[in-house]
Design an enzyme around this catalytic site. Sequence first.
Site, mmCIF file in Angstrom:
data_model
loop_
_atom_site.group_PDB
_atom_site.id
_atom_site.type_symbol
_atom_site.label_atom_id
_atom_site.label_comp_id
_atom_site.label_asym_id
_atom_site.label_seq_id
_atom_site.Cartn_x
_atom_site.Cartn_y
_atom_site.Cartn_z
ATOM 1 N N TYR A 1 0.863 -1.180 0.000
ATOM 2 C CA TYR A 1 0.000 0.000 0.000
ATOM 3 C C TYR A 1 0.896 1.225 0.000
ATOM 4 C CZ TYR A 1 -3.776 -3.128 1.346
ATOM 5 O OH TYR A 1 -4.685 -4.139 1.385
ATOM 6 N N HIS B 1 9.660 7.523 11.345
ATOM 7 C CA HIS B 1 8.526 6.610 11.527
ATOM 8 C C HIS B 1 8.743 5.638 12.686
ATOM 9 C CE1 HIS B 1 5.057 4.644 9.086
ATOM 10 N NE2 HIS B 1 4.931 4.345 10.358
#
Length: 290
Positions: A77, A137
């Site tokens: 994704y 992240h």
Amino acid sequence: MSLNGKHDNGLSNKSRMMNIPRLTLNNGVSMPILGLGVWRIDKSHIKHLILNAINIGYRHLIVLMIINEYVLMAADYKNEREAGEALAEAFRAGFVKREELFITTKLWNSDHGHVIEACKDSLKKLQLDYLDLYLVHFPMASKHLGVGTTGSVLGEDGVLEMDTSISLESTWHDMENLVSMGLVRSIGISNYDVFLTRDCLAYSKVKPAVNQIETHPYFQRDSLVNFCQKHGICVTAHTPLGGALANTKRFGSVSCLDDPLLKDLGEKYNKSVAQIVLRWGIQRNTIVIP
């Protein structure tokens, strides 16, 4: 919340959204306390979702290259490009001006050591000149796969291949360079615990403005939240609704949204369970990004 419905007090959805409070970060930048996250959103729906969100008044968007749900597998994704198309259309149509939006994305694990290139790649895909917030992240560097390629390589032993030559300190100093280059307004960390956050404060020249962590009624993390807020780091709560189906499927836990106590509170105050949970997060002075 419907796209064009009215609330009891007569205010439109957009009017209510535009009145959302903002928190001031340690560099003076203001950040809306409610944002829209796009994790687990299929990329075919991203454009429609973002345009509708902007139309009803959302001004805080978390758009990032998304890996699959199990993290340690190849990426499947990736929605920055689709988000960029939606943003460009919103700007062209006059729905919103760039300076009215607060846009966040993140540095993926395999791009530690390639921070500037990765940020520029994200800006290109998002069709933006700058980001309002860029986050590390995860506090780890994995094997580099090429800039903008979100994936994580497993060795023959099934263990994630880490790049032990790159320190979190060197990554952070590269993040600081993004600020001086004008590519980002604010920088921050994500998924850092108390000890890693403390270390970042010790070696940083530009202090992290935000630590984005999982926190919700089932995972309150008071020590980490209090530490960050005490030291001027704003906490953003990702997964603020408790993970919902992800938790029930992976861990067998009850979703916050199905919790009997929270349902009772919703009935008492004539609110949805989601509204109760998000209000809890906001009243902790954390930013929530369902």
